[in-house]
Design a protein around this motif. Structure first.
Motif, PDB file in Angstrom:
ATOM      1  N   LYS A 248     -31.376  11.602  27.102  1.00 31.02           N
ATOM      2  CA  LYS A 248     -31.946  11.438  28.452  1.00 31.02           C
ATOM      3  C   LYS A 248     -31.033  11.993  29.533  1.00 31.02           C
ATOM      4  O   LYS A 248     -31.412  12.050  30.706  1.00 31.02           O
ATOM      5  N   SER A 249     -29.825  12.389  29.141  1.00 31.71           N
ATOM      6  CA  SER A 249     -28.822  12.769  30.137  1.00 31.71           C
ATOM      7  C   SER A 249     -29.124  14.118  30.790  1.00 31.71           C
ATOM      8  O   SER A 249     -29.572  15.055  30.145  1.00 31.71           O
ATOM      9  N   ASN A 250     -28.857  14.188  32.085  1.00 28.76           N
ATOM     10  CA  ASN A 250     -28.997  15.452  32.808  1.00 28.76           C
ATOM     11  C   ASN A 250     -27.701  16.258  32.793  1.00 28.76           C
ATOM     12  O   ASN A 250     -27.690  17.432  33.145  1.00 28.76           O
ATOM     13  N   ASP A 251     -26.598  15.576  32.412  1.00 36.79           N
ATOM     14  CA  ASP A 251     -25.283  16.234  32.460  1.00 36.79           C
ATOM     15  C   ASP A 251     -24.890  16.831  31.124  1.00 36.79           C
ATOM     16  O   ASP A 251     -23.794  17.369  30.981  1.00 36.79           O
ATOM     17  N   PHE A 252     -25.787  16.699  30.126  1.00 35.64           N
ATOM     18  CA  PHE A 252     -25.427  17.073  28.759  1.00 35.64           C
ATOM     19  C   PHE A 252     -24.790  18.458  28.688  1.00 35.64           C
ATOM     20  O   PHE A 252     -23.814  18.665  27.972  1.00 35.64           O
ATOM     21  N   ASP A 253     -25.340  19.399  29.457  1.00 35.30           N
ATOM     22  CA  ASP A 253     -24.857  20.775  29.376  1.00 35.30           C
ATOM     23  C   ASP A 253     -23.433  20.941  29.895  1.00 35.30           C
ATOM     24  O   ASP A 253     -22.774  21.927  29.598  1.00 35.30           O
ATOM     25  N   SER A 254     -22.982  19.979  30.679  1.00 38.98           N
ATOM     26  CA  SER A 254     -21.614  20.104  31.202  1.00 38.98           C
ATOM     27  C   SER A 254     -20.650  19.155  30.478  1.00 38.98           C
ATOM     28  O   SER A 254     -19.547  18.897  30.966  1.00 38.98           O
ATOM     29  N   PHE A 255     -21.065  18.647  29.322  1.00 37.37           N
ATOM     30  CA  PHE A 255     -20.169  17.783  28.543  1.00 37.37           C
ATOM     31  C   PHE A 255     -18.883  18.521  28.199  1.00 37.37           C
ATOM     32  O   PHE A 255     -18.899  19.727  27.922  1.00 37.37           O
ATOM     33  N   SER A 256     -17.767  17.769  28.182  1.00 36.48           N
ATOM     34  CA  SER A 256     -16.476  18.374  27.843  1.00 36.48           C
ATOM     35  C   SER A 256     -16.284  18.391  26.330  1.00 36.48           C
ATOM     36  O   SER A 256     -16.991  17.707  25.586  1.00 36.48           O
ATOM     37  N   GLU A 257     -15.275  19.167  25.899  1.00 34.70           N
ATOM     38  CA  GLU A 257     -14.862  19.189  24.486  1.00 34.70           C
ATOM     39  C   GLU A 257     -14.634  17.765  23.975  1.00 34.70           C
ATOM     40  O   GLU A 257     -15.022  17.422  22.865  1.00 34.70           O
ATOM     41  N   GLU A 258     -13.995  16.957  24.804  1.00 29.75           N
ATOM     42  CA  GLU A 258     -13.619  15.599  24.381  1.00 29.75           C
ATOM     43  C   GLU A 258     -14.864  14.760  24.094  1.00 29.75           C
ATOM     44  O   GLU A 258     -14.880  13.945  23.184  1.00 29.75           O
ATOM     45  N   GLU A 259     -15.912  14.972  24.899  1.00 27.75           N
ATOM     46  CA  GLU A 259     -17.120  14.181  24.685  1.00 27.75           C
ATOM     47  C   GLU A 259     -17.767  14.510  23.339  1.00 27.75           C
ATOM     48  O   GLU A 259     -18.206  13.635  22.605  1.00 27.75           O
ATOM     49  N   PHE A 260     -17.785  15.807  23.021  1.00 26.45           N
ATOM     50  CA  PHE A 260     -18.336  16.178  21.711  1.00 26.45           C
ATOM     51  C   PHE A 260     -17.415  15.700  20.584  1.00 26.45           C
ATOM     52  O   PHE A 260     -17.882  15.227  19.550  1.00 26.45           O
ATOM     53  N   ALA A 261     -16.106  15.823  20.816  1.00 27.55           N
ATOM     54  CA  ALA A 261     -15.140  15.381  19.802  1.00 27.55           C
ATOM     55  C   ALA A 261     -15.324  13.885  19.513  1.00 27.55           C
ATOM     56  O   ALA A 261     -15.224  13.443  18.361  1.00 27.55           O
ATOM     57  N   ALA A 262     -15.623  13.119  20.552  1.00 23.43           N
ATOM     58  CA  ALA A 262     -15.824  11.674  20.380  1.00 23.43           C
ATOM     59  C   ALA A 262     -17.050  11.407  19.501  1.00 23.43           C
ATOM     60  O   ALA A 262     -17.043  10.519  18.636  1.00 23.43           O
ATOM     61  N   ARG A 263     -18.114  12.191  19.718  1.00 18.69           N
ATOM     62  CA  ARG A 263     -19.322  12.026  18.887  1.00 18.69           C
ATOM     63  C   ARG A 263     -19.034  12.404  17.433  1.00 18.69           C
ATOM     64  O   ARG A 263     -19.442  11.715  16.499  1.00 18.69           O
ATOM     65  N   ALA A 264     -18.301  13.520  17.270  1.00 18.67           N
ATOM     66  CA  ALA A 264     -17.945  13.956  15.918  1.00 18.67           C
ATOM     67  C   ALA A 264     -17.113  12.883  15.208  1.00 18.67           C
ATOM     68  O   ALA A 264     -17.309  12.606  14.016  1.00 18.67           O
ATOM     69  N   ALA A 265     -16.220  12.271  15.955  1.00 18.13           N
ATOM     70  CA  ALA A 265     -15.365  11.240  15.363  1.00 18.13           C
ATOM     71  C   ALA A 265     -16.187  10.028  14.922  1.00 18.13           C
ATOM     72  O   ALA A 265     -15.949   9.445  13.850  1.00 18.13           O
ATOM     73  N   LEU A 266     -17.179   9.668  15.737  1.00 15.20           N
ATOM     74  CA  LEU A 266     -18.054   8.539  15.372  1.00 15.20           C
ATOM     75  C   LEU A 266     -18.868   8.865  14.121  1.00 15.20           C
ATOM     76  O   LEU A 266     -19.067   8.006  13.250  1.00 15.20           O
ATOM     77  N   ILE A 267     -19.354  10.118  14.040  1.00 16.25           N
ATOM     78  CA  ILE A 267     -20.118  10.527  12.854  1.00 16.25           C
ATOM     79  C   ILE A 267     -19.245  10.386  11.616  1.00 16.25           C
ATOM     80  O   ILE A 267     -19.671   9.856  10.588  1.00 16.25           O
ATOM     81  N   GLU A 268     -17.988  10.811  11.764  1.00 14.67           N
ATOM     82  CA  GLU A 268     -17.064  10.739  10.632  1.00 14.67           C
ATOM     83  C   GLU A 268     -16.756   9.282  10.293  1.00 14.67           C
ATOM     84  O   GLU A 268     -16.778   8.894   9.122  1.00 14.67           O
ATOM     85  N   GLU A 269     -16.522   8.497  11.321  1.00 10.70           N
ATOM     86  CA  GLU A 269     -16.185   7.080  11.112  1.00 10.70           C
ATOM     87  C   GLU A 269     -17.341   6.345  10.432  1.00 10.70           C
ATOM     88  O   GLU A 269     -17.136   5.477   9.582  1.00 10.70           O
ATOM     89  N   ALA A 270     -18.559   6.703  10.786  1.00 14.52           N
ATOM     90  CA  ALA A 270     -19.735   6.053  10.192  1.00 14.52           C
ATOM     91  C   ALA A 270     -20.005   6.566   8.778  1.00 14.52           C
ATOM     92  O   ALA A 270     -20.907   6.079   8.097  1.00 14.52           O
TER      93      ALA A 270
END
Lengths: 356, 356
Positions: B288-310
């Motif tokens: 739902k986010s409007n800012d998705f396109d301006s997400f930083s590297e860190e924000e994607f890295a955080a998602r990747a880390a959660l995927i790995e953790e799960a």
């Protein structure tokens, strides 16, 4: 007063043809429906909408499925080879599937919003579904033929491939001609041969091939179909300008509104003389005009009158008659049951006298 | 440090595989080029751009034509049936044509602007050309097979049709999953089997069929190819998140940026537990986010880390290994020359250890 379709001013006896078209529809429709039912959702629904079996809300509908000339031809084609009409059914359906694959893609490429009085698939279900379902119908056509597993089916599929490649070539030409100021009569005929002639030709050979005909017979039947297709398209081009909206279901001056470089236009521009030159100047100005979309009936009528004055209308009507004659001639180069030849002749007559 | 491709942490001996891929490319490329040359202008030029043979200005270019796994498989497939590798060439090229038809259409449907480090066809030549040239490549595939005129060619074309229909089903699923919040692991595997497994399966059977193999042999080879495809895709899904941009040529966290519901994501969401739930909340908010396109590297890295953790990363790596094992097992259910089985095994190993 000039008749709506000036190619012929007699009215052929169409009772027999109506029965033939009805037989083509009756024998092919259930197989077509069963084939489309094989598609995974939501493609089955999108295809059912395209064929007019359901409306945009998914409610059953008995939409206008078109004239069904191709299925009628494919069944006669089998009979021309001495096989029962039923032998042509997979061919009839495969050709219909390819025809509809091309409609789905062409409507999207051309940005056409209406077909058979309804919104086109890309308007209702979006461009991606129009691409995808077109692809699916294309693949389904081969499925239907190749699952027969016979040598004949392979030969039929090869002819369908050749026709489809021409269909695609024709669409490529159509698109490239849109961006050009002038198109020669020869280019226009080549494009129409590809877009309309090739698949009609295939419809007339595919049943025969499935019924065991040799290549020479199939080729001659294709010659009939190809020239029938050119006659059909010449009439279509006349109806696209001078057709009665009540019959055609299209707007008045439909092809002029769409700036189509159809045969009457191209022939008028090539004719030379005062009306031809005046038409050329007008159309060149129209191409740059910002007001084109708000042109009045009178403005289109003036262009149509110039096309007629330059001889484009009469040339196209003559072309329809000429192609019709070549088609009939080809019929006599193939041995076939008398009744089948008579019916193929009647179908050819129908195609050029039709008013829609 | 975790290796870039965590499916395997050993590095296979790839010298043999490189030679195999090179042979596939060398034998199929001239036939592919000759086939594409048959297209009418401007479709030949558009296709040549797509294949990387010319750049957007029409200058010769030696673009990256992809890994060429399919042609290599199609040639080995012929050899598996005891025929010379050359017997598989028309099959190799037909499969490549269908693969590229689907790329042209999928890139347009998905709005993807880049492929193999270059602008996609619809970006350079417009949507109409992407549709049209895709259609033309599809038809060309059948031309190439059916012009052989043999019963085997008909059987090969039938298998290609089945694979193409699955390819289209997979794309339909892919599109419909995009609009859904949750996709099950089973749905994701089915979609990947359709999008990647089916055509790889066909590549591994088509050469054998052209070489005279019976249906049972072809079916077993397809089982190898299908599971190889699923292993391939599982590795692709890992590379799509954790791949090294230098190797993959894609952006960091590429699949996350595209909000792809790939296997690691879907498996992580299905796993349950704290990280899985947190990930679900994050992705739901992202949708739902409007800012998705301006997400930083860190924000994607955080998602990747959660995927790995799960557990999504490890599950997908295991899935690649499992599919690889099933593929190898199928290889042993077919009689074939020892060398061919060894090379098919090496290709399977390569597919799961590759870094791009």
């Amino acid at each position: 007063m000039t008749p709506a379709n000036p190619a012929f001013d007699t009215v052929a006896d169409t009772a027999d043809v109506t029965a033939l078209l009805e037989r083509g529809r009756a024998l092919s429709a259930p197989v077509l429906r069963a084939a489309v039912d094989r598609l995974a959702p939501p493609m089955d629904t999108v295809a059912a909408y395209h064929f007019g079996w359901i409306d945009a809300e998914g409610r059953p509908s008995d939409g206008d499925g078109g004239k069904a000339v191709r299925p009628a031809l494919a069944l006669l084609s089998a009979e021309a080879a001495g096989a029962p009409a039923e032998a042509g059914i997979p061919g009839a359906v495969a050709v219909e599937l390819v025809h509809n694959f091309s409609l789905l893609h062409d409507d999207l490429m051309d940005g056409d919003e209406q077909r058979r009085h309804r919104d086109t698939v890309w308007k209702v279900h979006g461009p991606a579904q129009a691409i995808l379902v077109g692809d699916a119908l294309f693949a389904l056509a081969y499925d239907l033929l190749l699952e027969l597993g016979t040598v004949q089916a392979g030969r039929a599929a090869r002819r369908l491939t050749t026709a489809t490649r021409k269909l695609i070539d024709g669409q490529a030409q159509d698109i490239s001609y849109e961006h050009r100021e002038r198109v020669t009569v020869e280019e226009c005929l080549e494009m129409e041969g590809n877009k309309t002639g090739a698949l009609l030709a295939c419809a007339v050979s595919i049943g025969a091939v499935l019924g065991g005909a040799d290549d020479r017979t199939a080729d001659t039947l294709e010659a009939y179909g190809y020239h029938l297709g050119l006659a059909f398209q010449a009439v279509d081009d006349l109806l696209g300008i001078w057709g009665d909206p009540e019959s055609t279901g299209k707007q008045t001056w439909s092809d002029l509104r769409q700036r189509k470089k159809s045969l009457p236009v191209v022939a008028a521009l090539a004719a030379g003389g005062e009306a031809s030159e005046r038409l050329g100047e007008l159309l060149a100005a129209d191409a740059k005009s910002n007001d084109f979309d708000s042109f009045s009936e009178e403005e289109f009528a003036a262009r149509a009158a110039l096309i007629e004055e330059a001889g484009g209308r009469e040339w196209t009507a003559q072309e329809a008659r000429r192609q019709h004659a070549v088609a009939i001639e080809a019929l006599h180069a193939v041995d076939m049951p008398h009744r089948v030849r008579k019916q193929l002749t009647e179908l050819a007559d129908f195609v050029v006298v039709r008013k829609r």
